[in-house]
Design a protein around this motif. Structure first.
Motif, PDB file in Angstrom:
ATOM      1  N   THR A   2      -4.933 -10.914   9.736  1.00  0.00           N
ATOM      2  CA  THR A   2      -4.613  -9.615   9.469  1.00  0.00           C
ATOM      3  C   THR A   2      -5.371  -8.760  10.322  1.00  0.00           C
ATOM      4  OG1 THR A   2      -3.890  -8.606   7.599  1.00  0.00           O
ATOM      5  CG2 THR A   2      -5.979  -8.592   7.660  1.00  0.00           C
ATOM      6  N   VAL A   3      -5.027  -7.480  10.270  1.00  0.00           N
ATOM      7  CA  VAL A   3      -5.876  -6.609  11.007  1.00  0.00           C
ATOM      8  C   VAL A   3      -7.227  -6.806  10.433  1.00  0.00           C
ATOM      9  CG1 VAL A   3      -6.441  -4.288  11.530  1.00  0.00           C
ATOM     10  CG2 VAL A   3      -4.113  -4.916  11.167  1.00  0.00           C
ATOM     11  N   ALA A  76      -8.064  -4.674  -6.701  1.00  0.00           N
ATOM     12  CA  ALA A  76      -8.328  -6.115  -6.667  1.00  0.00           C
ATOM     13  C   ALA A  76      -7.473  -6.793  -5.608  1.00  0.00           C
ATOM     14  CB  ALA A  76      -8.064  -6.727  -8.043  1.00  0.00           C
ATOM     15  N   VAL A  77      -6.237  -6.337  -5.468  1.00  0.00           N
ATOM     16  CA  VAL A  77      -5.350  -6.864  -4.435  1.00  0.00           C
ATOM     17  C   VAL A  77      -5.908  -6.562  -3.048  1.00  0.00           C
ATOM     18  CG1 VAL A  77      -3.083  -6.505  -3.366  1.00  0.00           C
ATOM     19  CG2 VAL A  77      -3.255  -6.871  -5.831  1.00  0.00           C
ATOM     20  N   MET A  78      -6.393  -5.345  -2.852  1.00  0.00           N
ATOM     21  CA  MET A  78      -6.980  -4.988  -1.572  1.00  0.00           C
ATOM     22  C   MET A  78      -8.282  -5.735  -1.322  1.00  0.00           C
ATOM     23  SD  MET A  78      -4.664  -3.118  -0.377  1.00  0.00           S
ATOM     24  CE  MET A  78      -5.484  -2.690   1.164  1.00  0.00           C
ATOM     25  N   ASN A 126      -0.484  -5.672   2.812  1.00  0.00           N
ATOM     26  CA  ASN A 126      -1.354  -4.688   3.432  1.00  0.00           C
ATOM     27  C   ASN A 126      -0.557  -3.658   4.219  1.00  0.00           C
ATOM     28  OD1 ASN A 126      -4.152  -3.854   4.152  1.00  0.00           O
ATOM     29  ND2 ASN A 126      -3.460  -4.329   6.208  1.00  0.00           N
ATOM     30  N   THR A 127       0.460  -4.122   4.932  1.00  0.00           N
ATOM     31  CA  THR A 127       1.297  -3.219   5.715  1.00  0.00           C
ATOM     32  C   THR A 127       2.041  -2.236   4.809  1.00  0.00           C
ATOM     33  OG1 THR A 127       1.591  -4.881   7.450  1.00  0.00           O
ATOM     34  CG2 THR A 127       3.205  -3.094   7.376  1.00  0.00           C
ATOM     35  N   VAL A 128       2.567  -2.744   3.703  1.00  0.00           N
ATOM     36  CA  VAL A 128       3.298  -1.890   2.764  1.00  0.00           C
ATOM     37  C   VAL A 128       2.368  -0.855   2.129  1.00  0.00           C
ATOM     38  CG1 VAL A 128       4.519  -1.859   0.557  1.00  0.00           C
ATOM     39  CG2 VAL A 128       5.103  -3.566   2.271  1.00  0.00           C
TER      40      VAL A 128
END
Length: 222
Positions: A2-3, A76-78, A126-128
């Motif tokens: 990922t970035v 938490a997802v991030m 992450n993009t979304v």
């Protein structure tokens, strides 16, 4: 990508998080896994806690035991994305110097074998989330801005260290180069998510080789 990550860790203190057993941690991880997949597909705004709970095999009350609000679950997802990025970007040490471009290329080369797995979901999620939180008045915007700036600062620092060691040319601005590197990562990540058949490994390898020639002491200016 990922970035290199664009999100700082959640600011929720340990005291605010419920104590959980091994089974509870397993349930918590399963909820996050489902949330990552659903957000990558439908966006955070298009995904309800009820949807996630049903897919994860828990009641909505059970989900709220682990995550007291949708915002807590999103953080938490991030955090999951952040841990993933930290592992590959800085796993070889905090100061890779100009070899950071090779680390990025090696990571990108692993994507094609993982497009239907967790990696693609994390990248897509992450993009979304980025797209949904461009506006300054959105919930995650401050976290994303802070995370982006932190990433730029860290990449800048490793490039500046490379200059001080005599590994990188003095006429290159480390911060501007760091921004360029992250921009490349964003671009190739988005392209691969749209079309997983593109030769992402070859593109990343060529880019890394070009960057090394440009950055290394004694190389010609591109």
């Amino acid at each position: 990508m990922t970035v290199p990550t664009i999100a700082r860790r959640s600011t929720v203190s340990p005291a605010q998080k419920p104590k959980t057993s091994a089974k509870g941690l397993e349930t918590r991880d399963r909820i996050i896994d489902v949330a990552v997949r659903f957000i990558a597909r439908n966006g955070a705004r298009g995904t309800s806690l009820a949807d996630i709970a049903a897919e994860a095999g828990v009641s909505q009350t059970g989900l709220l035991y682990h995550f007291r609000s949708k915002e807590a679950l999103l953080n938490a997802v991030m955090d999951r994305h952040l841990a993933f990025s930290e592992e590959w970007l800085w796993g070889d040490g905090p100061d890779p110097g100009i070899k950071i471009v090779d680390i990025i290329a090696k990571h990108m080369a692993s994507w094609p074998s993982q497009h239907d797995g967790k990696v693609a979901s994390l990248l897509g999620m992450n993009t979304v989330v980025l797209g949904e939180n461009v506006s300054p008045d959105t919930d995650l915007h401050p976290r994303l801005v802070d995370g982006y700036r932190t990433t730029i600062d860290r990449v800048t620092a490793t490039l500046r260290s490379a200059q001080q060691r005599g590994e990188m040319r003095e006429d290159i601005d480390p911060q501007l180069k760091a921004m360029e590197i992250i921009a490349f990562c964003y671009g190739l990540e988005a392209a691969w998510l749209v079309d997983p058949t593109i030769p992402v490994a070859a593109a990343a390898a060529q880019w890394a080789a070009q960057q090394t020639r440009q950055l290394a002491t004694g190389s010609a200016t591109s």
